[in-house]
Design an enzyme around this catalytic site. Structure first.
Site, PDB file in Angstrom:
ATOM      1  N   SER A  41       0.837  -1.194   0.000  1.00  0.00           N
ATOM      2  CA  SER A  41       0.000   0.000   0.000  1.00  0.00           C
ATOM      3  C   SER A  41       0.874   1.247   0.000  1.00  0.00           C
ATOM      4  O   SER A  41       1.660   1.455   0.925  1.00  0.00           O
ATOM      5  CB  SER A  41      -0.895  -0.027   1.239  1.00  0.00           C
ATOM      6  OG  SER A  41      -1.309   1.269   1.550  1.00  0.00           O
ATOM      7  N   LYS A  80      31.006  -2.170   5.171  1.00  0.00           N
ATOM      8  CA  LYS A  80      30.999  -2.214   6.645  1.00  0.00           C
ATOM      9  C   LYS A  80      31.909  -3.354   7.121  1.00  0.00           C
ATOM     10  O   LYS A  80      31.692  -4.512   6.750  1.00  0.00           O
ATOM     11  CB  LYS A  80      29.564  -2.439   7.136  1.00  0.00           C
ATOM     12  CG  LYS A  80      29.457  -2.608   8.635  1.00  0.00           C
ATOM     13  CD  LYS A  80      28.024  -2.769   9.099  1.00  0.00           C
ATOM     14  CE  LYS A  80      27.960  -3.149  10.556  1.00  0.00           C
ATOM     15  NZ  LYS A  80      26.614  -3.528  10.995  1.00  0.00           N
ATOM     16  N   LEU A 335       9.185  -7.507  10.235  1.00  0.00           N
ATOM     17  CA  LEU A 335       8.697  -6.915  11.485  1.00  0.00           C
ATOM     18  C   LEU A 335       7.419  -7.572  11.995  1.00  0.00           C
ATOM     19  O   LEU A 335       7.127  -7.532  13.179  1.00  0.00           O
ATOM     20  CB  LEU A 335       8.474  -5.410  11.296  1.00  0.00           C
ATOM     21  CG  LEU A 335       9.740  -4.600  10.984  1.00  0.00           C
ATOM     22  CD1 LEU A 335       9.390  -3.153  10.670  1.00  0.00           C
ATOM     23  CD2 LEU A 335      10.719  -4.653  12.140  1.00  0.00           C
TER      24      LEU A 335
END
Ligand SMILES: Cc1cc2nc3c(=O)[nH]c(=O)nc-3n(C[C@H](O)[C@H](O)[C@H](O)COP(=O)(O)OP(=O)(O)OC[C@H]3O[C@@H](n4cnc5c(N)ncnc54)[C@H](O)[C@@H]3O)c2cc1C
Length: 503
Positions: A41, A80, A335
């Site tokens: 969305s 990194k 999540l």
């Protein structure tokens, strides 16, 4: 398996990093033998943070066949080599958690045993100075690890910093080229089958119905399928991990682009500094119980270097995991499945692991419960292992200058972590499982960096008399110091590999 049992229609809900990483890898691994629809969305958007990674991301990209230089260029990426932890064990003290190993394991013993012995005699340099990743990071240099196993520069590892929204777009292009259908729209209804509670379809606000055999919940914090539809609960870990809010802001570069993340502890949490090619990502992860929101914003804005490029953004989060990661015909990834704060940059890694585990255990339409239980068992072990490693940073502090740190120092930690700390503090041994993400050298870096040292060296070392330890350790250090001088600096590396032009 009969043709009617085979999963033909997969629906992925969510188009953040989790959704597009899943779509890309499924499109690649399931080839063209399945219909994959991803619903996202534009109104809801994505969380839009997640800029630091750990080395296994390279394997994920490689499996997709992604060219590293093209990826670095298009995702605003940099290298990194580890994390510099500043003010964590005490104020004005820092240590480096490097990727890859310290020097080399020799005589069939972990390097840490030798270093502890040398440390006990009072002659060892700080542990990090035996890591080639630290030597590179200290001088802002980078070159790929060598293939020569005898070289001390074969054992370091690296990951990336990048813009996670650009990464999601990059994978969107990859996945849609391989047949994934992107469907924009907000889901406002989910239906289930009356007989077994499996998800049947999602309905968009437009009225469009999307049916599926198997659903992947990548809907972020809203956990639309796994929680709102299937009712799987969240297990809260805030008792051990107090931080529940972050402020994020982007700034212009004022210094060379360093090939490492900085994590700087403050009175009620810690700040990140993540250098991308064209900007710096900054954030302040903290506990809302110990600092007001406006005060946290001011602290971050006052402490960053360089001009602000964005307004500070407030992000609230909950730490913990789902009780089950896979339930009925739905797997939660990203999540929606849980969250561990970004201290060791493990969230994208957990997404990657969930995807690969799902592919390995890919079901038929019945989603056999034994299979599902095994998936959940492995996911839980992985989450708990990473949780323990993160808690260690807070627990093993000598800071007592604020209420936050006093709580952390005295809090109860999970038994498995307490036992690990006690085991290490005795003779420097560690209880590790081959599947664990954080290995011997990771634990060694953080335990000793946070000020936990064995009471006495491993007793086996009393029998290791033939090695001239001071000479051997000094030769490692000298060799690293010398070699790093010839390495290109990180910015030149990026310039050469991905046409990056520093402004
Ligand atoms: C402060 C902070 C810093 C972080 N830093 C790092 C880091 O350095 N490294 C790292 O690895 N990770 C980091 N993370 C974690 C990382 O941001 C996330 O794990 C990652 O972005 C995955 O998010 P996601 O895709 O699960 O959710 P989201 O990005 O929130 O995406 C959710 C998707 O679901 C869609 N959606 C939701 N509801 C509906 C609906 N009803 N209808 C249709 N679509 C819907 C949304 O539109 C969106 O596309 C950090 C997280 C936080 C909070």
């Amino acid at each position: 398996m009969s043709a009617t049992d085979k999963i033909n229609d997969i629906v992925i809900v969510g188009g953040g990093s989790a959704g597009w990483m899943t779509a890309a890898m499924l499109a690649k691994q399931l080839e063209a033998n399945v219909n994959i629809t991803l619903v996202e969305s534009d109104d809801i958007g994505t969380i839009g943070v997640g800029e630091a990674t750990i080395p296994p991301i390279k394997a994920f990209n490689r499996l997709l066949g992604i060219d590293e230089n093209d990826f670095l260029k298009k995702c605003n990426g940099s290298i990194k080599l580890g994390i510099s932890f500043e003010n964590w064990s005490q104020k004005n003290h820092s240590y480096f958690h490097p990727f890859g190993r310290f020097a080399v394991d020799f005589d069939y013993m972990p390097f840490g045993y030798f270093w502890n012995k040398q440390r006990e005699s009072g002659n060892a340099k700080p542990l990090q100075e035996y890591a080639s990743a630290w030597h590179l990071a200290k001088h802002d240099k980078f070159s790929l690890p060598t293939n020569d196993p005898k070289s001390l520069f074969s054992g370091f590892d690296y990951a990336y910093h990048f813009d996670s929204s650009l990464y999601a777009n990059y994978l969107k292009e990859y996945a849609t080229k391989r047949g994934v259908i992107r469907q924009e729209g907000k889901i406002n209804h989910v239906s289930t089958h009356a007989n077994n509670g499996f998800i049947r379809s999602v309905t968009l606000a437009s009225g469009q119905v999307i049916n599926g055999d198997f659903f992947i919940d990548c809907s972020g914090g809203s956990a639309l399928l796994i929680n709102k539809t299937l009712g799987v609960k969240f297990i809260d870990w805030s008792e051990h991990l107090l931080c529940n809010r972050a402020i994020a802001v982007q700034t212009k570069h004022v210094k060379p682009i360093s090939p490492y993340t900085r994590s700087i502890a403050g009175e009620a949490g810690w700040q990140w500094r993540i250098p991308l090619q064209t900007r710096m990502g900054n954030g302040f992860v903290h506990s809302s119980h110990f600092i007001e929101e406006q005060q946290a914003i001011d602290k971050l804005v006052d402490s960053v270097d360089g001009e602000l490029l964005t307004d500070p953004r407030v992000i609230n989060f909950k730490v913990g995991r789902r009780e089950k990661f896979w339930y009925k015909n739905c797997v939660a990834i990203g999540l929606s499945s849980g969250f561990l704060e970004p201290l060791e940059s493990t969230s994208l890694h957990l997404i990657q692991r969930a995807i690969m585990r799902l592919i390995y255990l890919f079901p038929n339409k019945h989603c056999d419960e034994i299979n599902t239980r095994f998936y959940n068992k492995q996911s839980i072990e992985e989450y708990e292992h990473i949780r323990n490693f993160i808690i260690l940073h807070y627990k093993a502090t000598q800071r007592d200058d604020s209420e936050f740190w006093r709580y952390c120092q005295h809090m109860q930690v999970p038994d498995s972590l307490q036992q690990q700390i006690e085991l290490f503090a005795t003779h420097g041994h560690l209880d590790l499982n081959g599947k664990d993400l954080f290995k011997q050298d990771n634990w060694l870096a953080v335990l000793t960096g946070q000020g936990i040292h064995p009471k006495s060296v491993a007793p086996i070392m009393a029998y290791k008399q033939k090695i001239d330890l001071p000479r051997t350790l000094n030769s490692f250090y000298d060799m690293m110091t010398k070699t790093v001088q010839q390495m290109p600096n990180h910015e030149d590396y990026l310039r050469k590999k991905c046409n990056f032009s520093l402004k």
